[in-house]
Motif scaffolding. Structure first.
Motif, PDB file in Angstrom:
ATOM      1  N   VAL A 442      68.666  27.093  15.715  1.00 47.91           N
ATOM      2  CA  VAL A 442      69.739  27.659  14.895  1.00 47.91           C
ATOM      3  C   VAL A 442      69.561  27.188  13.457  1.00 47.91           C
ATOM      4  N   GLU A 443      69.293  28.115  12.559  1.00 50.12           N
ATOM      5  CA  GLU A 443      69.055  27.798  11.155  1.00 50.12           C
ATOM      6  C   GLU A 443      69.968  28.647  10.275  1.00 50.12           C
ATOM      7  N   ALA A 444      70.583  28.010   9.289  1.00 47.31           N
ATOM      8  CA  ALA A 444      71.497  28.727   8.393  1.00 47.31           C
ATOM      9  C   ALA A 444      70.780  29.806   7.606  1.00 47.31           C
ATOM     10  N   SER A 445      69.494  29.619   7.345  1.00 44.24           N
ATOM     11  CA  SER A 445      68.738  30.613   6.571  1.00 44.24           C
ATOM     12  C   SER A 445      68.627  31.952   7.302  1.00 44.24           C
ATOM     13  N   ASP A 446      68.805  31.946   8.630  1.00 48.16           N
ATOM     14  CA  ASP A 446      68.760  33.196   9.395  1.00 48.16           C
ATOM     15  C   ASP A 446      70.018  34.034   9.197  1.00 48.16           C
ATOM     16  N   PHE A 447      71.049  33.446   8.587  1.00 50.31           N
ATOM     17  CA  PHE A 447      72.334  34.129   8.431  1.00 50.31           C
ATOM     18  C   PHE A 447      72.675  34.347   6.955  1.00 50.31           C
ATOM     19  N   GLU A 448      71.684  34.552   6.123  1.00 51.27           N
ATOM     20  CA  GLU A 448      71.923  34.738   4.697  1.00 51.27           C
ATOM     21  C   GLU A 448      71.930  36.218   4.345  1.00 51.27           C
ATOM     22  N   CYS A 449      72.899  36.600   3.519  1.00 49.98           N
ATOM     23  CA  CYS A 449      72.975  37.981   3.032  1.00 49.98           C
ATOM     24  C   CYS A 449      71.811  38.232   2.084  1.00 49.98           C
ATOM     25  N   PRO A 450      71.070  39.321   2.253  1.00 53.56           N
ATOM     26  CA  PRO A 450      69.922  39.588   1.379  1.00 53.56           C
ATOM     27  C   PRO A 450      70.308  39.976  -0.044  1.00 53.56           C
ATOM     28  N   LEU A 451      71.609  40.200  -0.306  1.00 52.46           N
ATOM     29  CA  LEU A 451      72.042  40.568  -1.650  1.00 52.46           C
ATOM     30  C   LEU A 451      72.540  39.371  -2.454  1.00 52.46           C
ATOM     31  N   CYS A 452      73.418  38.556  -1.852  1.00 50.75           N
ATOM     32  CA  CYS A 452      73.960  37.403  -2.583  1.00 50.75           C
ATOM     33  C   CYS A 452      73.251  36.102  -2.236  1.00 50.75           C
ATOM     34  N   MET A 453      72.379  36.147  -1.223  1.00 54.16           N
ATOM     35  CA  MET A 453      71.619  34.973  -0.780  1.00 54.16           C
ATOM     36  C   MET A 453      72.524  33.817  -0.365  1.00 54.16           C
ATOM     37  N   ARG A 454      73.715  34.143   0.063  1.00 49.49           N
ATOM     38  CA  ARG A 454      74.639  33.142   0.600  1.00 49.49           C
ATOM     39  C   ARG A 454      74.909  33.464   2.066  1.00 49.49           C
ATOM     40  N   LEU A 455      75.590  32.549   2.765  1.00 46.55           N
ATOM     41  CA  LEU A 455      75.933  32.778   4.163  1.00 46.55           C
ATOM     42  C   LEU A 455      76.780  34.032   4.282  1.00 46.55           C
ATOM     43  N   PHE A 456      76.496  34.831   5.321  1.00 44.00           N
ATOM     44  CA  PHE A 456      77.278  36.050   5.535  1.00 44.00           C
ATOM     45  C   PHE A 456      78.764  35.732   5.550  1.00 44.00           C
ATOM     46  N   GLY A 465      70.879  49.751  10.432  1.00 47.87           N
ATOM     47  CA  GLY A 465      70.677  48.496  11.139  1.00 47.87           C
ATOM     48  C   GLY A 465      70.613  47.262  10.266  1.00 47.87           C
ATOM     49  N   HIS A 466      70.800  47.379   8.954  1.00 47.00           N
ATOM     50  CA  HIS A 466      70.761  46.218   8.075  1.00 47.00           C
ATOM     51  C   HIS A 466      72.174  45.683   7.838  1.00 47.00           C
ATOM     52  N   THR A 467      72.259  44.377   7.627  1.00 48.17           N
ATOM     53  CA  THR A 467      73.554  43.708   7.537  1.00 48.17           C
ATOM     54  C   THR A 467      73.705  43.031   6.184  1.00 48.17           C
ATOM     55  N   PHE A 468      74.924  43.142   5.626  1.00 54.94           N
ATOM     56  CA  PHE A 468      75.251  42.536   4.339  1.00 54.94           C
ATOM     57  C   PHE A 468      76.692  42.023   4.397  1.00 54.94           C
ATOM     58  N   CYS A 469      77.052  41.149   3.451  1.00 54.14           N
ATOM     59  CA  CYS A 469      78.466  40.833   3.273  1.00 54.14           C
ATOM     60  C   CYS A 469      79.187  42.129   2.891  1.00 54.14           C
ATOM     61  N   ARG A 470      80.393  42.290   3.365  1.00 54.56           N
ATOM     62  CA  ARG A 470      81.098  43.539   3.087  1.00 54.56           C
ATOM     63  C   ARG A 470      81.276  43.771   1.588  1.00 54.56           C
ATOM     64  N   SER A 471      81.678  42.733   0.852  1.00 55.34           N
ATOM     65  CA  SER A 471      81.876  42.884  -0.586  1.00 55.34           C
ATOM     66  C   SER A 471      80.557  43.195  -1.290  1.00 55.34           C
ATOM     67  N   CYS A 472      79.453  42.586  -0.827  1.00 52.66           N
ATOM     68  CA  CYS A 472      78.142  42.863  -1.428  1.00 52.66           C
ATOM     69  C   CYS A 472      77.735  44.317  -1.207  1.00 52.66           C
ATOM     70  N   LEU A 473      77.951  44.828   0.008  1.00 51.09           N
ATOM     71  CA  LEU A 473      77.577  46.205   0.307  1.00 51.09           C
ATOM     72  C   LEU A 473      78.421  47.183  -0.502  1.00 51.09           C
ATOM     73  N   ILE A 501      83.671  44.933  10.389  1.00 52.42           N
ATOM     74  CA  ILE A 501      82.947  43.669  10.470  1.00 52.42           C
ATOM     75  C   ILE A 501      82.154  43.620  11.771  1.00 52.42           C
ATOM     76  N   THR A 502      80.915  43.181  11.697  1.00 55.47           N
ATOM     77  CA  THR A 502      80.075  43.020  12.890  1.00 55.47           C
ATOM     78  C   THR A 502      80.562  41.776  13.640  1.00 55.47           C
ATOM     79  N   GLN A 503      81.384  42.008  14.671  1.00 63.91           N
ATOM     80  CA  GLN A 503      82.098  40.925  15.328  1.00 63.91           C
ATOM     81  C   GLN A 503      81.156  39.917  15.987  1.00 63.91           C
ATOM     82  N   PHE A 504      80.088  40.397  16.591  1.00 66.21           N
ATOM     83  CA  PHE A 504      79.179  39.500  17.306  1.00 66.21           C
ATOM     84  C   PHE A 504      78.505  38.525  16.340  1.00 66.21           C
ATOM     85  N   LEU A 505      78.009  39.035  15.230  1.00 69.43           N
ATOM     86  CA  LEU A 505      77.354  38.174  14.244  1.00 69.43           C
ATOM     87  C   LEU A 505      78.358  37.222  13.611  1.00 69.43           C
TER      88      LEU A 505
END
Length: 743
Positions: A442-456, A465-473, A501-505
């Protein structure tokens, strides 16, 4: 209830509510609709006999769609559930989900309770395995009961969630490998490569005899090769191992239908729906079967009935049949062109054992207009009906399973199953322990938004199929309608604005990264609180003049203002400042706060925002944030007149100016008045207490908004904090306009 009667070409249905439906024989289209409505009403009331009667007559008027019999199927299913639940609940309730994974396992699909392979996030934000979504097994989400649907905005509606797929493959490589093999087998079956599918599924079962999906895949391959008995054998074992899994019964019902055992297929499909009433595919098949059963011109069924009646052995006659004087017909004919046949007797072959005989349903009336049709209707009306306790209905007492008639009957004991005469080890159905992600992976880097580079934070998955923070998208879609990563077109997704919101993630982040998630949450709260301050860093919309209490509709299309309006809504204030432009300072020193009342979005992201003026303000400091203007402000209030004499003079001036304003408005041309009323509404009434509000009488601001005056002059009136001075200015404007009119 009396059924249809004919009398010189006119027909009617006496209603127990005190009226009757009547029509001419020629007008068949409208009549079919009326009959269907009445049939639906009877089916909704669980009055199966009357509903059957009318549905048969409706079909005789012309072709129908099988889904139009949905209420009849629901009625049959309700009665089936009563009998089915009393017989099977005791044996399956204690074993619920024991044949599948533990439903508490967060890595299980909420539809099939198997490992969440090839995860696909649906519109409501919940995630299912690709197999369940691809087969469209369910019409509604099992977790929130919303419509599943397909994701909008993509040519591939079943694309896997990229982030989740990578995580599951990293954490559970063995389960992922098995799932990919199953998907490969099913793809082979869809393409008709049944021999290759059979080989792969057999190898899988040999390596892991407890793999349930492997047996289903093999049964489908056997069915594709027309080896129906072998397919049924696999499914029978699964029915014992998985008594509460609807898909097993659906697959079994489909194979029985291919073998020509329509009646048994119907029973098994009803059993599937009794376990899961939202199983879409099973309900469609039942609707088709019931449609054929009640069709009066189903010649194939009639011929098969005659053949079976001639070769059938004598059976006891039920009271209903004796009253009708007709010999009991067998249930349904078997198709003669199949290589294998289903020869086991049906559990519903005796009307005395069940509340409904499908042979009775098949004796539906023929075309209207003859004595034969009337006789057929009488026979249907004499059939026993489900759900009527006063008629002495006997519930189904036999387990509706094909395994009853097979020689490989099983002995049920505890939570293990064993074939009779089998000395091998029993199948252990104890559910596997809940899966947990390996802590070292389990690594925090696997859960980073590709737009803001912060945790989802509030992760949202697009149709591609791509995931982003809602505000970023949302910020990204303000500027373009393509996915930031793959450039897939998201116009339809933007039009729906269903950013669930993607509930599982989100659950994985909260479970395995609680501290980073808490820090991210605090950061979000601080940002939201900053947006909610109504005097510090207030967002400014630089556009037009706005006044207290006066409507101000806005067309928002610039990306910066889309972001600004969205932040106002998310912060809960629903307010922002409105100022006119200033060449030197950017925007004027005075303005009016607007309050958002409603928003209407267009498919391309534009919106019409309905606002109304709230309070006046003075700008103290200016600034910028993410492309739009902000300011520190101070609200303005009118200075109140305290002396009695001054208040009397102020009221006299107020009444005089109000009369002048009314006269000016009435003297306008009708088309101008109409435009003003359409845009600003009617002029507010004169107020009793002219100093009741900090902004003074509302009619003053309404009048100032509609007067044809330069915005700079209007701005000077807006900044005044004396009602007397404001009334004097308005009076001067009205006098000037009146003089122009007289000239």
């Amino acid at each position: 209830m009396s059924v249809l009667h004919s009398d010189s070409g006119r027909f009617f249905i006496p209603d127990d509510l005190g009226y009757k439906m009547e029509w001419d024989e020629e007008d068949s289209i409208d009549h079919q609709l009326l009959i269907l409505q009445k049939a639906d009403a009877f089916a909704s009331q669980n009055r199966l006999k009357e509903a059957l009667d009318l549905f048969s007559v409706a079909i005789s008027y012309g072709p129908m769609r099988p889904e139009q019999l949905s209420t009849l199927v629901d009625c049959v299913l309700r009665n089936f559930k009563v009998a089915y639940s009393t017989e099977t609940d005791k044996t399956t309730r204690s074993k619920k989900h024991s044949d599948r994974e533990d439903p508490g396992d967060k890595f299980c699909c909420p539809g099939c309770y198997r490992f969440l392979s090839e995860p696909v996030t649906v519109t409501c934000g919940h995630t299912y395995c690709k197999r369940c979504v691809q087969r469209e097994l369910y019409s509604k989400c099992k977790l929130c009961n919303n419509d599943m649907g397909t994701r909008c905005g993509s040519g591939h509606p079943h694309r896997t969630n990229v982030i989740l797929s990578g995580l599951l493959e990293k954490w559970f490589p063995d389960e992922t490998k098995v799932s990919k093999v199953i998907l490969e087998i099913e793809d082979l079956s869809r393409r008709g490569c049944y021999e290759e599918a059979l080989l792969l599924s057999s190898n899988m079962i040999e390596s892991d005899p407890g793999e349930v999906l492997g047996r289903i895949c093999r049964a489908e391959a056997y069915a594709g090769l027309k080896q129906y008995n072998r397919a049924l054998k696999d499914l029978e074992e699964l029915c014992l191992q998985s008594p509460s899994w609807p898909e097993v019964y659906f697959q079994k019902g489909k194979i029985l239908q291919k073998m020509g055992c329509t009646n048994k297929s119907l029973q098994v499909l009803l059993q599937c729906l009794a376990l899961d009433g939202d199983y879409t595919l099973a309900k469609k098949e039942v609707e088709k079967i019931v449609y054929d059963l009640v069709s009066p011109d189903c010649e194939k069924v009639k011929e098969g009935l005659q053949e079976m009646a001639q070769g059938s052995s004598p059976r006891p006659r039920s009271k209903a049949m004796e009253a009708d004087g007709q010999a009991k017909a067998p249930l349904l004919p078997h198709s003669s062109h199949h290589k294998e046949r289903c020869d086991a007797p049906s559990p519903w072959e005796s009307e005395e054992q069940s509340g409904l005989s499908w042979a009775t349903l098949l004796r539906a009336p023929g075309r209207l207009g003859g004595s034969g049709a009337e006789e057929g209707l009488k026979r249907v009306s004499s059939a026993p009906q489900l759900g009527r306790q006063e008629r002495g209905r006997v519930p189904l007492k036999r387990k509706l399973s094909f395994s009853e008639t097979e020689p490989s009957a099983v002995h049920r004991g505890g939570n293990k199953y064993k074939k009779q005469g089998d000395t091998g080890a029993a199948v252990d159905c104890t559910p596997a322990p809940c899966r947990e992600a390996p802590a070292d992976l389990v690594e925090a880097s696997d859960f980073e938004c590709p737009l803001c580079m912060r945790l989802f934070y509030e992760p949202v998955t697009t149709p591609c199929g791509h995931t982003f923070c809602r505000s970023c998208l949302e910020r990204c879609l303000d500027h373009m309608t393509q996915c930031p990563l793959c450039k897939d077109n998201l116009k339809e997704y933007l039009a729906t604005r269903n950013y669930s919101i993607t509930q599982f993630l989100d659950g994985l982040i909260k479970t395995y990264l609680p501290e980073p998630h808490l820090e991210r949450h605090k950061m979000h709260v601080e940002e939201t609180e900053e947006f909610s301050d109504l005097t510090k860093s207030v967002p400014m919309f630089v556009c037009t003049m706005a006044y207290p209490t006066v409507p101000c509709p806005l067309h928002v299309f610039e990306p910066r203002y889309r972001l600004m309006i969205r932040r106002c809504m998310e912060s809960g204030t629903k307010r922002f400042g409105m100022c006119i432009s200033d060449p030197q300072k950017g925007f004027a020193d005075y303005g009016c706060m607007l309050q958002i009342r409603s928003m209407h979005f267009f498919p391309d992201g534009r919106s019409v925002v309905d606002t109304v003026g709230w309070k006046r303000f003075q700008v103290l400091r200016r600034g910028m944030r993410d492309g739009y203007n902000i300011a520190d402000i101070e609200f303005l209030e009118d200075a109140k007149v305290e002396s009695e004499q001054g208040l009397v003079k102020l009221r006299e001036l107020h009444d005089q100016v109000y009369k002048q304003a009314c006269a000016w408005f009435q003297n306008l041309k009708s088309r101008f008045r109409g435009q003003i009323l359409q845009h600003f509404g009617p002029m507010p009434e004169r107020e009793t207490d002219i100093q009741a509000t900090p902004n003074g009488p509302a009619w003053c601001w309404w009048l100032l908004a509609v007067l044809p005056v330069d915005p700079r002059y209007q701005l000077s009136v807006l900044s005044m904090m004396s009602l007397r001075e404001r009334l004097a200015k308005i009076q001067q404007i009205l006098a000037y306009l009146q003089s122009i009119h007289n000239e």
